[in-house]
Design an enzyme around this catalytic site. Sequence first.
Site, PDB file in Angstrom:
ATOM      1  N   ASP A 112      -8.974  -6.087  -4.852  1.00 15.56           N
ATOM      2  CA  ASP A 112      -8.541  -4.803  -4.282  1.00 15.56           C
ATOM      3  C   ASP A 112      -9.048  -3.679  -5.180  1.00 15.56           C
ATOM      4  OD1 ASP A 112      -7.282  -2.586  -3.260  1.00 15.56           O
ATOM      5  OD2 ASP A 112      -5.257  -3.426  -3.323  1.00 15.56           O
TER       6      ASP A 112
ATOM      7  N   SER B  81       0.840  -1.194   0.000  1.00 11.71           N
ATOM      8  CA  SER B  81       0.000   0.000   0.000  1.00 11.71           C
ATOM      9  C   SER B  81       0.885   1.259   0.000  1.00 11.71           C
ATOM     10  CB  SER B  81      -0.934  -0.040   1.215  1.00 11.71           C
ATOM     11  OG  SER B  81      -1.918   0.945   1.138  1.00 11.71           O
TER      12      SER B  81
ATOM     13  N   HIS C 244      -8.292  -4.817  -0.324  1.00  8.96           N
ATOM     14  CA  HIS C 244      -6.965  -4.211  -0.186  1.00  8.96           C
ATOM     15  C   HIS C 244      -6.169  -4.818   0.964  1.00  8.96           C
ATOM     16  CE1 HIS C 244      -3.894  -1.196  -0.622  1.00  8.96           C
ATOM     17  NE2 HIS C 244      -4.070  -0.747   0.609  1.00  8.96           N
TER      18      HIS C 244
END
Length: 382
Positions: free
Chosen positions: A322, A157, A355
């Site tokens: 995601d 991320s 995610h």
Amino acid sequence: MPDRIPEDSVGIISPQTMHFDAPLALVCGRTLPQYDLIYETYGEANADKSNAILICHALSSDHHAAGYHSMEDRKPGWWDACIGPGKVIDTNHFYVVSLNNLGGCKGSSGPTSINPATGKTYGPDFPIVTVKDWVKSQALLADRLGIDSWQAVIGGSLGGMQVLQWSIDYPDRIRNAAVIASAPKLTAQNIGFNEVSRQAIMTDPEFHEGRYSEHGVVPRRGLMLARMLGHITYLSDDAMREKFGRELREGRINYGFDVEFQVESYLRYQGQSFVDRFDANTYLLMTKALDYFDPAADYDHDLSKALSHARANFLVISFSSDWRFAPERSREIVRALRNNNHNVSYADIEAPHGHDAFLLPIQHYLDVFGAWMSQRVKEVSA
């Protein structure tokens, strides 16, 4: 708390703090006259520290990536699934460093730290920091630790953005780069989510323009709402349906506005628990760092140009469900790397978790990541 420390855990860990007296010039134009970085290490460094791996954390994470601080800890570090003896990032072979970024609220200098100029907490006066600033401070920490070049820099991320920035700014100091569930910049939709989160915090009556600590309060409601919104985006629709469906907490509809559905209860719990462990000003800073990240902007908005001088071997991983950092965003990175004939491996992992999948022990993900890391083991063992 654990009944016993698992054999594949790095065990009980004590964080360390490095103080820097030399001023740090930031992208925003301001300078931090001095600052602290808190970090943890796992595994043993070899003679020339060529087995060092840097872990870059995501938005609300910190330096505590693996192991426990004490036997009273309810949970291990945030990436314990991947870091430890015999795990993907095998501490039998690697010396792993994980730090809390500048602007954080877990020990590195940030809004909750004392401003040496005033003797009070920085609060909203702590300068805006960017991914580029974080990477610069990480390089200075590496200097202090005697690490000339990282065997690998790894992050998911927002952490993956730091990995990309490392490959651009310090191509000679990073031999391998793992960019997981990340993106080369945020979409307008993502910036929009961040703005709603910030507005939730800044319009809380207890925010006091960021000086809430001087008033002895915390903008709890705003920070809770920000976390609730964020948490929705970290999960996929399938994951939420599988976990909660339309299950009712009391088994019946009460025709009111109190919590009725289990998902409402879950989000409120996540939001409220976040307030007890995170700082509102830090949340604002971290989301702004996300928004500003766009390394291609310095290269005519051409990501291939931005990555042209990178020298690392890359692993890029995305997750099929995601939607916050969709697989297509990872493929943008892969295309830019291939345009430069860089060595890159890419995998899109079929997973329903959204995610947050990059934090979970999904077998296919661990197999792909582990296979790539096994090559790194051969490199340090050669």
